[in-house]
Design a protein around this motif. Structure first.
Motif, PDB file in Angstrom:
ATOM      1  N   GLN A 153       4.822  19.573  -1.909  1.00 28.34           N
ATOM      2  CA  GLN A 153       3.412  19.842  -1.674  1.00 28.34           C
ATOM      3  C   GLN A 153       2.484  18.892  -2.423  1.00 28.34           C
ATOM      4  O   GLN A 153       1.452  18.484  -1.888  1.00 28.34           O
ATOM      5  N   ARG A 154       2.881  18.476  -3.634  1.00 28.78           N
ATOM      6  CA  ARG A 154       1.963  17.713  -4.461  1.00 28.78           C
ATOM      7  C   ARG A 154       2.538  16.398  -4.965  1.00 28.78           C
ATOM      8  O   ARG A 154       1.888  15.675  -5.711  1.00 28.78           O
ATOM      9  N   GLY A 155       3.736  16.075  -4.542  1.00 28.88           N
ATOM     10  CA  GLY A 155       4.354  14.839  -4.998  1.00 28.88           C
ATOM     11  C   GLY A 155       3.529  13.610  -4.676  1.00 28.88           C
ATOM     12  O   GLY A 155       3.521  12.620  -5.429  1.00 28.88           O
ATOM     13  N   HIS A 156       2.802  13.657  -3.572  1.00 34.50           N
ATOM     14  CA  HIS A 156       1.992  12.504  -3.162  1.00 34.50           C
ATOM     15  C   HIS A 156       0.921  12.142  -4.179  1.00 34.50           C
ATOM     16  O   HIS A 156       0.419  11.007  -4.184  1.00 34.50           O
ATOM     17  N   LEU A 157       0.571  13.086  -5.052  1.00 33.93           N
ATOM     18  CA  LEU A 157      -0.451  12.808  -6.070  1.00 33.93           C
ATOM     19  C   LEU A 157       0.104  11.999  -7.245  1.00 33.93           C
ATOM     20  O   LEU A 157      -0.655  11.505  -8.074  1.00 33.93           O
ATOM     21  N   PHE A 158       1.411  11.855  -7.303  1.00 36.44           N
ATOM     22  CA  PHE A 158       2.044  11.229  -8.464  1.00 36.44           C
ATOM     23  C   PHE A 158       2.935  10.055  -8.058  1.00 36.44           C
ATOM     24  O   PHE A 158       3.914   9.743  -8.739  1.00 36.44           O
ATOM     25  N   THR A 159       2.582   9.409  -6.986  1.00 33.14           N
ATOM     26  CA  THR A 159       3.385   8.289  -6.474  1.00 33.14           C
ATOM     27  C   THR A 159       3.034   6.969  -7.155  1.00 33.14           C
ATOM     28  O   THR A 159       2.030   6.859  -7.864  1.00 33.14           O
ATOM     29  N   LYS A 160       3.854   5.966  -6.854  1.00 37.31           N
ATOM     30  CA  LYS A 160       3.604   4.596  -7.313  1.00 37.31           C
ATOM     31  C   LYS A 160       3.125   3.787  -6.100  1.00 37.31           C
ATOM     32  O   LYS A 160       3.757   2.808  -5.699  1.00 37.31           O
ATOM     33  N   THR A 161       2.010   4.206  -5.521  1.00 37.49           N
ATOM     34  CA  THR A 161       1.563   3.615  -4.259  1.00 37.49           C
ATOM     35  C   THR A 161       0.424   2.617  -4.394  1.00 37.49           C
ATOM     36  O   THR A 161       0.082   1.954  -3.423  1.00 37.49           O
ATOM     37  N   ASN A 162      -0.165   2.501  -5.587  1.00 42.18           N
ATOM     38  CA  ASN A 162      -1.307   1.598  -5.714  1.00 42.18           C
ATOM     39  C   ASN A 162      -0.887   0.286  -6.367  1.00 42.18           C
ATOM     40  O   ASN A 162      -0.510   0.266  -7.542  1.00 42.18           O
ATOM     41  N   PRO A 163      -0.942  -0.831  -5.654  1.00 38.73           N
ATOM     42  CA  PRO A 163      -0.432  -2.090  -6.205  1.00 38.73           C
ATOM     43  C   PRO A 163      -1.329  -2.749  -7.236  1.00 38.73           C
ATOM     44  O   PRO A 163      -0.860  -3.594  -8.002  1.00 38.73           O
TER      45      PRO A 163
END
Length: 906
Positions: free
Chosen positions: A73-83
């Motif tokens: 549900q909330r994993g997307h808030l803690f990703t390494k997606t911003n380069p």
């Protein structure tokens, strides 16, 4: 809904309560929970069903389940997606303590591992699996979706392979080649055409291999047609490296060569459309179209939807798995432009669904100069997707394999569930809004980081090196060969004298010609033979005898039958018989807008309901015609729906495509489509369009918002025979002008100002011979004795009926009223022919019910300067009409008094 969506991330009490309930009576809980609890061996063996405390191991199992749900549900808030930026901090985190667990539990084996497909597993392994799936280069938002099977489908596909690509070496080589093309092409343009605007993709080049992966996969899943809509950023890269437009042609445009077509005004290179037939890597044919677009961001979205729907309806027999829309957005635009919401709300409606659009958001994290924190209130720029329960994947734009992986997943989702899906590509914009803009004025820290950041190709090559992949050694060779190819194309471009302009939907339009200057001298034959007309009239007025209809509906159809006997056809009959006759000839009719099935003013009744039911009956689809009527009441939107229908007409030149405004006054909700497409597309992009726009118009005391369709705005935009403006005054004239759209061998938009009062006006009727012996007449002459006429008054529309009734009342015989049924292209030859019979005229007037600064007056006066027209109508006004009925009546009386007093009062 997914079973875990019913409870909060840390709220295991609810799960425990359900478990207690299950142990008492398995049938007392939902089937999804029943299946879940059955999967745990401890459910019956470790718990006393007579009651008592839940054992600690069971309680901890539930806590692990809650942890799993927390990641989903909330994993997307803690990703390494911003380069290039640190992510914002969100609470609560996914720390063990927030789920009632601790590091002591890491080595404990939990059966909850079965929930993510890894069997009984240690907590540390469960966490590692979840972290790899939901918190690395890919973040997924999907638990708000309400169908359990959709949620389960996504979970299984993501968790089975941990959202981690496992591409073969040939697949990696394809990715490397497409990435090299994307990066090197941008750099080549930057060095060879210094200072020229191109709105580069630099910083987001991974989108090119991702689109390639998505489209290749889609072809293998059955897609034969792609329609792409995008703004200017990255467009040249898509044109060349996705659609195979030659580099030479692009370089020729950069050289500033004039077009091959001298009649083509043109547009900047990053707005142009294109189409191509291609073979996939597996040898399957696919057609790809890139829709032309203006600088107005997101305006192209509804147009693309209409094009795809037309292809689905007309080329693929309604199979939406054969054609797919791909939309590329900017982050600021997808969050800020309301048309995105309108188009999404259309996406699952019967009249507008296309089987799902795949959305790529090139998330530069900045608008023109505006920081993303000032550009939206939502967490993500893609949060609008949740309105229609579309999944969203957030992906690091520096991780090209992750992006290609999720693109293929997105395509599978689209083909399986036929709904929209979003891919949010977190990347950056290397330069300013354009290559000459200085971004450090407004984002100094961001652009300091960007300046030091390696390009995505170099990052990928480095990754291949670290993996020990031999492809890393081929990277330089691939780049060198590609640069040599670009050099050859540039040399050829410098020798080319004319820029090549390719029509982006050429194939569908074969046999339809570009209109010439003499094509508007006279209307073509639109009359139909008497037998066919009467047969259609009879069939369109019949309701099935085995169904009971509302009494008022039955009366409407009985009255229509009587019109055949009495030879007096009203507006609705003239309109409906135009559609019926075209359908009989094999032309489909598509019609949408607010309340169009019945008609805003309850005149059309093209679809009727069976009494006390929701069953519908469409008379025109029961006349043994070769084609069908598709008519849809639209959502309450002008912008989105008009754009969609314009797109449909783009791709269906042999379908009569119509959009009707509820009141003509409301068309300006779609002003961008009018200005950027309807009036100018043919001369910017060499694209014809035969869309019909119906705008109810007329001054009847209904106030400033229900009187004027702003005729003056359309007439102001008229030039170079770009469209047709008609204000018909009889049912037969409307019949003929509608038929004329498809009886001509060219296509132009038709804007019809349609009546309200005249829909049921006793004297607004037509005879059988008006339909079977006549054609559309651009100018309608008076029937008065021309020898007595000393004044000629031109008019247009409903005011004509007011004028002839007053003339009869006054007993005047010295003034003739000439109706301009077509205002543009201006019917000068027809006017000249009519005026020849009036030899005693001393004064020419123009009469209108609109204010002097509105309506057709100034346009007509400009075209008839030699007649020295005198104006009769309302005074110039800021508002189109008064809201007071007595004042409205007084203004009407003043117009009549001015005319029939024979002395103009100004």
């Amino acid at each position: 809904m997914d079973k875990f969506s019913y409870v909060g991330t840390s709220d295991v009490n609810a799960i425990e309560s359900l478990f207690l309930q299950y142990n008492q009576d398995p049938n007392s809980v939902d089937a999804s929970w029943r299946d879940f609890f059955k999967g745990f061996e401890f459910a019956r063996t470790s718990y006393d069903s007579d009651g008592g405390a839940i054992p600690e191991n069971v309680a901890k199992e539930f806590k692990v389940i809650s942890l799993i749900n927390g990641y989903r549900q909330r994993g997307h808030l803690f990703t390494k997606t911003n380069p290039v930026r640190q992510r914002r901090h969100y609470e609560p985190t996914l720390a063990l303590e927030n789920f009632g667990l601790s590091e002591k539990d890491l080595e404990t084996v939990f059966q909850a591992g079965n929930e993510i497909g890894i069997g009984n597993a240690k907590l540390k392994d469960i966490i590692h699996h979840l972290d790899q799936t939901y918190c690395q280069s890919i973040g997924a938002e999907y638990l708000y979706m309400r169908e359990p099977q959709v949620v389960k489908w996504l979970q299984e596909r993501m968790e089975k392979n941990r959202n981690t690509p496992a591409f073969s070496n040939p697949e990696k080589k394809t990715i490397l080649k497409k990435l090299t093309q994307a990066v090197v092409f941008e750099n080549y343009l930057h060095t060879k055409f210094v200072g020229q605007k191109r709105f580069s993709l630099e910083g987001g080049e991974a989108v090119i291999p991702a689109m390639n992966a998505l489209m290749e996969h889609g072809v293998n899943l059955g897609i034969e047609d792609y329609v792409i809509g995008m703004a200017h950023r990255g467009r040249l890269n898509v044109l060349t490296n996705i659609m195979n437009k030659t580099y030479k042609d692009v370089f020729t445009e950069f050289e500033g060569r004039p077009s091959e077509d001298s009649l083509f005004d043109g547009d900047v290179k990053y707005h142009m459309g294109y189409s191509s037939d291609q073979l996939s890597d597996d040898g399957k044919k696919v057609h790809i179209s890139l829709t032309p677009n203006p600088s107005h961001l997101e305006t192209v979205a509804p147009v693309v939807g209409g094009i795809v729907r037309a292809k689905i309806d007309n080329r693929h027999n309604g199979d939406n798995s054969k054609a797919c829309a791909i939309a590329l957005h900017g982050d600021a635009a997808v969050a800020g432009q309301g048309i995105v919401y309108e188009v999404l709300q259309m996406s699952q409606l019967d009249g507008y669904k296309t089987g799902g659009t795949v959305h790529f958001v090139i998330n530069n994290q900045v608008g023109f100069t505006t920081n993303f924190l000032d550009a939206r209130s939502s967490t993500y720029c893609t949060d609008v997707a949740k309105v229609v329960l579309s999944p969203v994947f957030h992906v690091n734009g520096d991780d090209v394999e992750a992006l290609c992986f999720i693109s293929k997943l997105a395509m599978e989702f689209r083909q399986t569930f036929h709904r929209d899906v979003f891919i949010d590509v977190l990347c950056y914009r290397k330069y300013g809004h354009n290559e000459g803009d200085e971004p450090r004025f407004t984002q100094p820290l961001l652009y300091k980081a960007i300046a030091a950041h390696p390009n995505v190709k170099d990052i990928y090559v480095r990754r291949l090196q670290l993996d020990g992949n031999a492809l890393a050694d081929e990277a330089k060779e691939i780049e060198t060969a590609f640069k040599a190819e670009l050099d050859v194309n540039l040399d050829e471009a410098k020798k080319t004298e004319k820029a090549k302009i390719t029509s982006f939907l050429e194939g569908n339009w074969k046999g339809v010609k570009m209109a010439g200057p003499n094509d508007f001298d006279a209307s073509p034959k639109t009359a139909i033979d008497e037998k066919t007309f009467l047969d259609l009239a009879k069939k369109t007025t019949e309701l099935p005898k085995d169904k009971k209809f509302f009494n008022k509906i039955q009366k409407v159809f009985d009255d229509r039958k009587a019109m055949i006997t009495n030879d007096n056809y009203d507006w609705a009959m003239g309109e409906l018989l135009a559609y019926a006759s075209l359908m009989k000839e094999g032309f489909p009719v598509r019609f949408s807008g607010q309340d169009v099935e019945r008609g805003t003013f309850s005149h059309r009744h093209a679809v009727v309901k069976v009494e006390d039911s929701e069953e519908e009956y469409t008379p025109l689809n029961n006349i043994d015609a070769k084609a069908k009527l598709e008519i849809y009441n639209s959502l309450l939107s002008e912008y989105g729906v008009l754009g969609f229908e314009y797109g449909y007409a783009f791709a269906a030149p042999n379908t009569l495509t119509i959009w009707e405004a509820q009141f003509g006054d409301f068309f300006n909700g779609a002003q961008i489509i009018i200005d950027q497409y309807l009036t100018s597309a043919e001369y910017k992009w060499r694209r014809m369009n035969g869309l019909v726009v119906l705008l109810p118009h007329g001054y009847e005391g209904q106030g400033p918002e229900h009187s004027s369709a702003r005729m003056e705005r359309f007439l102001q935009a008229c030039a170079e025979n770009n469209m047709q403006i008609v204000n018909a005054t009889t049912p037969a004239q409307q019949f003929h002008v509608i038929r004329r759209q498809l009886c001509r061998d060219f296509r132009k938009p038709l804007v019809c100002f349609t009546p309200k009062k005249l829909l049921r006006y006793p004297s607004c009727v037509s005879k059988l011979t008006d339909f079977t012996k006549a054609n559309f007449q651009e100018v309608l002459d008076d029937t008065i004795d021309a020898k007595k006429v000393t004044r000629v008054a031109f008019c247009s529309g409903k005011v004509y009926y007011d004028l002839i009734e007053r003339r009869e009342k006054e007993g005047a015989d010295d003034i003739a009223f000439i109706r301009l049924e077509q205002l543009y292209p201006f019917p000068q030859k027809q006017i000249d022919a009519v005026l020849k019979k009036y030899s005693k005229v001393k004064e020419y007037l123009f009469v209108q019910e609109e204010p002097e600064n509105m309506g057709p007056w100034r346009f007509v006066d400009n075209n008839l300067r030699s007649l020295n027209l005198k104006y009769v109508g309302r005074n110039a006004a800021a508002s189109p009409a008064t809201g007071f009925s007595k004042r409205h009546a007084a203004e009407n009386e003043e117009i009549m008094t001015n005319i029939f007093s024979k002395v103009l009062v100004k």
